[in-house]
Each structure stands twice: as structure tokens, then as C-alpha cells.
Design a protein around this motif. Structure first.
Motif: not given
Lengths: 427, 471
Positions: A314, A320-321, A403, B9-14
């Protein structure tokens, strides 16, 4: 200290925060889109074949909310045609071929003490300054609120709650004077006496540096989305903006620190907005903070940084958020680009979404006190008539809910759909 | 080069659903190990059977019945199986567990649409079905044992007994269901989940606090109420289940309060010996109202006023209490024996005539000589006072013991009246009338240690008093 409701704590990844700003060589070909701001697209005032200098006006304001655009390099206008824009669509852009001389138009600084506020606003309008925090709202419009709104505070937003992004922090550390004086100019224009600088990364030296008798420096917590306008005002001034209202309705205006620097340069140096500082981070060889000309293609920046490493999946313009993914590296940097983040598969795990287990994490994370899972469910199940009860238009798309979601539901995507449905179906 | 396009969002929590499920699973493991240690290896088979049958039923239902995507790896069936096993007694048979799993997984969960859609806690549905279908096997031990009986020893201020009782309940040196006995390990598991931010404290604390306060108001021993039965397991791991509890903090507190209230009412007044399981199942029904929305099944948007909900609770409780205190409303009194001398004869067979003298009933034989004494005792049973008649011979050895009047539930209380238990008293002198755990010769009724102790103490003290009076 006050804080806002909700929010989350994504990892920071701010390794580039102590890397000094470096200037990137001029692009060979600059692609300058005519839409780099919120509002109506600008109208080109040059045509193919024209010779332009750096800082020369190439597109004029149209409509009430719009901004001027200036040439980032000197050279020849090749063509005006549709090119790929960071939004993922084709937008009319002015393509300029560099002559590599970087000849600048003459800048005419004015004696600031003799200027009236409306004259300063004219300078800001003429130099094409827009908000550099991401959204790109024309700064002159923001600094000229309607008469019935009493403004009493200006906040400079240096929070950078997005992971990876550190450009505002570097600008504050390296060009402290310009930032402070830019803020003072804004305070002078609006005739207010409360100036605040909100900084995200805790650094005693920086707080010491930013000390000024007219300005309060506030160190923010690490909660995301601290840098969002509404949440920032709640934290700094403890004022809550009702749904559908703007910051000026609660007597407050928020600007990015880079905008303040641009205002300073425009007024004191006569320099139009044709370059900005961005952060290049993630899986690139030399991550760092770079000063780039508007219109530089992302591919040239990444090449200068030593190229991508690993299997990058990507490319994100912005953090990134909330950033936008790109399918091509040909897109240019625009005024609102705060950073380029390259993520490999490891950093950007792709999960399959499963049923909502009603854990309530999205509800607790939402800074706007919405029920993301309910909105998402109504979109997925087609019960659009329900949407109006859950106010999807109040969503700022910060991404905290998604998230946090353990079921990996595409909440933000569904809420965006809900917003579009609300607008088109008029429920 | 090809890049992925996606929405932010492109990051996510584990954190994922299966990670949460397995964290709860691991938090429950120590309590299970303690259960296996206390009740033997058979309880391990119960746990395994329950977990495996739940997973199997989930797989079957997803593959062949409802034909949805198979997601047994999310761990929810494993957790349901574990929780169900934890509230089963070690006396249950393995094939019966499979029937419980069927109801828990297929009827309570998958038929509603799978994980996230169920309205009742699946583990408790499975347990309830087993209770209805196989009461005699479930009677061995209950999720909620012996809570109401206040041992006479405690009333008389014998603090040594008190502390050791609390300590045994807390550590888990008591009979009970497999996973619920060690409160210490359960609380440690819950603390781990707090630390992992998987559960919030509002619901369990509201639950436990409500039971505590009600116990104080109604003159019960609050610590005993909290430590006995399945309250800790229920409050932290079952009531607090994500899907079947409210999402908002206010709703969680009211939910916890409601669970506490119902638990207490069921324990004190109803004919069921256990409160936790039914309290949670009934409160599960209130979740859409407490949330103010129910977006999964039917549309309901009420801006619910939580305070009104609490008022309604109080009013209903008031009605319930008043109704229960009208004699006509109390049903279960066993028939009173009008022929008192018949009972006296039963407990003191050698006597043929009885005469009441100086507060004590003497049994006279055919020669009009004293053959023994009749002793009337009263003690706190499971749900109210219990009257019993004891016959002793001249040497103060017990010749008979009979419960004459009780309000006991068909479950535990009636176990106390069973001959196996009461016959232990026969022929014993009063010094030896102590529970085996206290160094005597009387084996307690399984899961009803406190009640057993109450009757034992009452008999011993009664004979002691009689002896002093006679001498």
C-alpha cells in the motif's frame, strides 16, 4: 487537562521525528492539479507553450471558496489535461516541464506595520494559501469569518496524531520563529489575544523554544484523533462544537503550523505557496522529512529516498488512519499532502470481517459519540430508512472505530456509504 | 508494481474476535484445573466433552443445517463449551452434556444467526436444559449451592468457624460445580481480562454490590452470599458476555443491578435453589431496552430513561416482596402432622407415652419409667426455618430424627430429609455429632455443607442443653 470523549491509541511509528528537513531536487515534470483545496476548482491563466517562472500565478480563483495556484518550478507549460489526482480520479492539471533554472518571480515584501487586516488577507489570498493539515480549506476564507461570529482564540495545530507523520513537528523545531510570527499575524488579523500552539510529541526543548509572551504552548496527550479540529478545541478550550457547527461558532479558529509558516512567508517575504514539507515513512530506504515542490510526482520522491524496500502493498498519501491509498506512483504531491507512507503486508494486515459481537469498542472509541456498528449494519442490511436516527453525517471519518473493531468490520467504508445515501436519498 | 486500494484506516489493532475469545478461555483455565484437582479426572472428561461437542455442533450446524460460513476457529464455541462445563456438577454423564451442547449451540446461537446475534447466553441455555431434562443428575451439585442457610455456629458468634468457612469458599475447598468453586482463581482470571481491557468492571461490580447490599438489608450474611454458588463466575464471565449484555456503561450498571436483584430474590424466595443462571437469562431479555436500540433483530429506538427503568424495578420488587409475605401466597408448606405423638413414637420407639414437663418432653415406657426424651429443634434451612424432632434415650443417644415442617425446595432442602443423611445420626451420642470436615462422624449432604452443619449443630446444641437441664 481536559480531554475529549472516545479516541484510541494506535502505535506511533514516529521514527522520523529527529531527522532534519531535506530539500528534494526539482522535478523534471511537475503535475499541478487545478483542485488542491476544498471548494471550486481554479481556472488556468496560462496555456500550453507559455514560459512560467517559479511562483508565477498559473490558476485563478473561481467562485466563493477557492484558491490561487502558483507554478512550483520555472519552465514551459506542456499541456493542460486530465491527470491522475490523489483522490483517485482524473482532474485537469497543468503540466510544466522544468528548465532546471528555478527562476523566481520577484517577491515584494510589504511593511507589515502599515497594513490593515484586510490587506494582509489579500496577500494571503493572492499567494494561494490553503490549510496544509490535509483538508485544504482556503486560509483567507477561514481568516475572514462573518461579522456576527466573535472569535477570541486561535489555535495552531501541531498535534499530528496520525502515525508516521512528523513534518509539522520538524517545521516547529526548525522554523520556530516563522511559525510563531505566522500565528501572531493571524491573531492580528482576527484581533484576538489568545494564541495557542498544540504540540503532539512531548519534547521539552521544543516547548522551551516555542515560549512566547503572547502565546501558550500546550503539550497534548497521545490519544488519536487529538489533531482533529473538534477534538482539539475540546481539549484546549474545553468547548464542545455542536453537530453541524463550525469552530468559529464557538469563537475559535484552528490552523495547521505549516499554514502559519506559509502565512509568514507570504506576508514578510512575498512568497506564494508552491512548496511544503512532507514526511516519507514506512518501507522506504531513507525515511525522513522532505521539502518538496507542489506537483512533484510521488515516484520521484520515492526514488530520491532510495526506493521502496520489501513487498510494499500500500502507498498512502497522508497518514495511515485517514490517508488515501494510491494505485499508481504517478500522482503528484498537492498542497494538502502531509506524507507518503509505504506499508508492506506485515504492517498492513488484511483481515476478513466477521459478525459484530457487540463488544462496544467502536462506540467507546468514537469521538463524535456515534454508534458506528449500528450505522454499518443498516448499510449492510439495506435498512437505509434507519440511518437518519443514527446521524452518520456527524462522522469525521477519523477511523478510530475501525481501528478498534475486533471483528474487522469495514465501519468507515460503510459509514461513508451511509453519508452518501443520506445526501442522495434525503432520508 | 501493483498496490492495494482500500478505505481508511489502513492500520488496525491486533485485537481480533478469536483473540478475545481465547483470552477469556485462558483466564478461565486455572479455575478449571482446580476443579479437576478437587473432583477428579472425570471432571476433565466433562470439560473436554462439553468443549468438543460444542465445537462439533457448531461445525455441523454451519456446514449442514444453516449453511453459513464455517468459523469454528473464532473460539466462541470453545468458550461456550468451557463455560457450560464449568457450571455442571461432576455427577453429570457425558452423553447428557452433548444434549446440553445441542441446545446451547444450535438452538440458542446458530439458529439466531451465529456469533453476535444470540439473545441468550448459550452456555446458560445448555445448562438450563440439562437441569430441566436430568434434574436428578444435576442435583448432585448446583451452580448455586447452599447460600441461604445461616449456620447456627455463625449466629452464635463462633468466629473461628466463620473465617474458615469464608476461606474455604474463597479458595474452593467446597463441593460445587466444576469451574465455579475457586473464587480466587476466577477473580485472578477476571483481573487478567481487566488488564487486557476485554471486560469492563461496571457490570460485575454492580451485580456483586447489589447482592451485597440486599443481603445486608435482609439480614443475610453478605460475604457468604457473594462467595457461595456461581455468583463470581456468573458476574464476571457470563453476565458480562459481550453479545448478551448492554453496550453502554449506564445500561451495564442497570443490567448488573437487575441480575443482582433477581439472583437475590430467586435465592431467598423462589423454590429454585440457584439464582445466578436464571437471573442472567431473564436479564438477557432486557438488553435491547437497556441499549435503547436493537439493530440486529427488530427495530426499536426508544430513548430509554434509565432512571424510570430503575423505578420500575423497585416497584416490581416491592410487589414481589409483599406478595411473598402474605401467608396465602406462600405455597410450599408441607403438610403438618397433627398427630404429634405419632411422630414422637417414630423418633423414640421404646416409649409408649409422652408427657410434657418443665419445657421438656419425657418419653415413658410401659412401666411409667423414663425411657428417653423428645427434643424439638429449629434451625435455618435453605429457605426458611426448619422444625425437627429428635428422640434420645436415657444415655442421650439419638434414637430418631425427623423433619416435621419445612419450606425446603425440592432440590437441596429435601435432600436433607433423606434417610441416608438422617440415619447417620442414629445411635450417636451428642459429642460425635459434628460434620466429618469438622472432626465428627456426620457426612454432609453434597453441596449443602452449610445446611448440613446447621442441622448438626442444632441437634448437638439441643441435646447439650437438654442434658444440662436434666442433670
Amino acid at each position: 487537562m481536559n480531554s475529549f470523549k472516545g479516541g484510541t491509541y494506535p502505535p506511533k511509528y514516529k521514527k522520523t521525528s529527529e531527522i532534519a528537513i531535506e530539500e528534494i531536487p526539482l522535478p523534471k515534470i511537475a503535475v499541478v492539479p487545478l483542485l488542491q483545496h476544498v471548494g471550486s476548482p481554479s481556472k488556468p491563466v496560462v496555456k500550453a507553450g507559455d514560459i512560467v517562472k517559479t511562483g508565477q500565478l498559473i490558476a485563478e480563483i473561481t467562485g466563493l471558496i477557492s484558491a490561487r495556484i502558483h507554478s512550483p518550478i520555472s519552465g514551459k507549460v506542456l499541456v493542460i489535461e486530465k491527470r491522475l489526482h490523489p483522490f483517485g480520479i482524473g482532474i485537469e492539471s497543468i503540466i510544466i516541464e522544468s528548465d532546471e533554472k528555478d527562476e523566481r518571480v520577484e517577491f515584494h515584501p510589504k511593511d507589515i506595520t502599515k497594513l490593515f487586516p484586510n490587506e494582509i488577507i489579500d496577500i494571503i489570498k493572492n499567494t494561494g494559501i490553503v490549510g496544509l493539515g490535509g483538508a485544504g480549506f482556503p486560509t483567507h476564507t477561514k481568516l475572514w469569518p462573518p461579522k456576527d461570529r466573535k472569535i477570541d482564540s486561535v489555535i495552531l495545530n501541531g498535534c499530528e496524531c496520525e502515525p508516521y507523520v512528523t513534518c509539522d513537528y520538524r517545521v516547529m523545531s526548525e522554523e520556530t520563529e516563522k511559525v510563531i510570527n505566522g500565528l501572531k499575524l493571524m491573531m492580528k488579523i482576527l484581533d484576538v489575544h489568545n494564541g495557542y500552539i498544540a504540540i503532539g510529541i512531548k519534547n521539552k526543548d521544543l516547548i522551551e523554544k516555542l515560549k512566547d509572551k503572547d502565546i501558550k504552548t500546550i503539550s497534548m496527550g497521545s490519544k488519536y484523533p487529538q489533531g482533529a479540529e473538534r477534538q482539539l478545541i475540546k481539549t484546549v478550550l474545553n468547548r464542545k462544537i455542536p453537530y453541524g457547527k463550525l469552530p468559529m461558532d464557538v469563537g475559535c479558529i484552528v490552523h495547521n503550523v505549516q499554514t502559519a509558516k506559509a502565512v509568514y512567508e507570504a506576508v514578510y517575504e512575498g512568497k506564494p505557496l508552491y512548496e511544503r514539507v512532507i514526511t516519507v515513512a514506512g518501507s522506504v530506504k531513507e525515511p525522513g522529512n522532505y521539502k518538496v515542490r507542489i506537483g512533484t510526482p510521488v515516484s520521484e520522491i520515492i526514488d530520491y529516498c532510495g526506493g521502496l524496500i520489501g513487498d510494499v502493498k500500500k502507498i498512502i498519501l497522508g497518514g495511515p488512519m485517514m490517508g488515501l491509498t494510491q494505485f499508481s506512483l504517478d500522482v503528484p504531491v498537492i498542497k494538502g499532502t502531509v506524507g507518503i507512507v509505504a506499508l508492506t503486508e506485515k504492517e498492513n494486515k488484511i483481515y476478513e470481517s466477521t459478525n459484530c459481537i457487540k463488544c462496544g469498542k467502536c462506540i467507546n472509541a468514537c469521538p463524535e459519540e456515534l454508534i458506528p456498528t449500528a450505522i454499518s449494519w443498516f448499510v449492510e442490511s439495506g435498512k437505509y430508512y434507519e440511518l437518519a436516527n443514527y446521524n452518520p453525517l456527524g462522522c469525521t471519518e477519523c477511523g478510530s472505530c475501525e481501528y478498534e473493531c475486533p471483528s474487522k468490520i469495514h465501519l468507515v467504508q460503510n459509514i461513508r456509504t451511509a453519508k452518501k445515501l443520506m445526501k442522495t436519498l434525503k432520508y | 508494481m501493483r498496490f492495494i486500494i482500500s478505505s481508511s484506516p489502513h492500520i488496525k489493532s491486533e485485537e481480533t474476535t478469536s483473540k478475545i475469545m481465547f483470552s477469556v478461555f485462558f483466564a478461565l483455565i486455572p479455575a478449571g484445573i482446580w476443579g479437576v484437582y478437587k473432583f477428579g479426572i472425570y471432571s476433565l472428561f466433562i470439560i473436554l466433552a462439553s468443549v468438543l461437542s460444542c465445537v462439533l455442533f457448531e461445525y455441523i450446524s454451519q456446514k449442514y443445517i444453516f449453511k453459513t460460513k464455517i468459523n469454528i476457529s473464532d473460539g466462541s464455541a470453545v468458550l461456550t463449551g468451557l463455560l457450560m462445563a464449568y457450571c455442571l456438577p461432576p455427577s453429570i454423564k457425558l452423553w447428557q452434556i452433548c444434549i446440553g451442547s445441542f441446545f446451547a449451540i444450535i438452538l440458542s446461537k446458530e439458529s439466531f444467526g451465529g456469533i453476535g446475534f444470540n439473545i441468550f447466553n448459550p452456555a446458560l441455555i445448555g445448562r438450563t436444559m440439562l437441569w430441566i431434562l436430568f434434574p436428578s443428575d444435576m442435583l448432585g451439585v448446583q451452580i448455586d449451592g447452599i447460600t441461604q442457610a445461616t449456620p447456627l455456629g455463625l449466629l452464635k458468634g463462633n468466629t473461628a468457624v466463620q473465617v474458615s468457612t469464608y476461606l474455604n469458599l474463597f479458595i474452593g475447598n467446597v463441593p460445587g460445580s466444576i469451574g465455579e468453586i475457586s473464587k480466587l482463581l476466577l477473580i485472578l482470571g477476571a483481573l487478567y481480562l481487566f488488564w487486557r481491557k476485554i471486560i469492563s468492571w461496571h457490570l460485575p461490580i454492580a451485580y456483586i454490590l447489589t447482592v451485597f447490599i440486599l443481603s445486608v438489608i435482609f439480614g443475610q450474611d453478605p460475604v457468604l452470599q457473594i462467595l457461595s454458588g456461581g455468583l463470581i463466575l456468573g458476574a464476571f464471565f457470563m453476565a458480562n458476555d459481550y453479545t448478551t449484555s448492554p453496550v453502554f456503561t449506564k445500561g451495564k450498571i442497570v443490567f448488573g443491578f437487575g441480575c443482582g436483584l433477581l439472583t437475590f430474590l430467586i435465592r431467598k424466595f423462589s423454590s429454585f435453589p440457584e439464582g445466578v443462571c436464571y437471573a442472567i437469562l431473564i436479564m438477557n431479555l432486557s438488553v435491547p431496552v437497556l441499549d435503547g436500540f436493537n439493530f440486529k433483530n427488530e427495530v426499536l429506538h426508544t430513548k430509554i430513561n434509565i432512571r424510570k427503568y430503575v423505578y420500575i424495578f423497585f416497584i416490581l420488587t416491592g410487589i414481589y416482596l409483599i406478595a411473598f409475605n402474605f401467608p396465602a401466597c406462600r405455597g410450599i408448606n408441607l403438610k403438618k402432622s397433627s398427630d404429634k405423638s405419632g411422630i414422637f413414637k417414630e423418633v423414640l420407639p421404646v416409649a409408649s407415652d409422652f408427657r410434657e414437663q418443665n419445657d421438656c418432653i419425657k418419653g415413658l415406657d410401659e412401666n411409667k419409667k423414663i425411657a428417653g426424651y423428645i427434643l424439638k429443634i429449629q434451625f435455618d434451612g435453605y429457605s426458611g426455618k426448619v422444625n425437627a424432632v429428635v428422640g434420645v434415650d436415657k444415655e442421650f443417644k439419638i434414637t430418631g430424627l425427623k423433619i416435621v415442617e419445612q419450606n425446603e425446595t425440592p432440590g437441596l432442602g429435601s435432600k436433607m430429609t433423606e434417610k441416608d443423611f438422617l440415619n447417620q445420626f442414629l445411635g450417636k451420642s451428642h459429642e460425635k455429632i459434628l460434620l466429618t470436615s469438622d472432626g465428627g462422624e456426620i457426612d454432609a449432604v453434597t453441596s449443602a455443607t452449610v445446611s448440613s452443619r446447621a442441622i448438626t449443630d442444632a441437634v448437638r446444641e439441643g441435646i447439650n442443653d437438654l442434658k444440662k437441664k436434666i442433670e
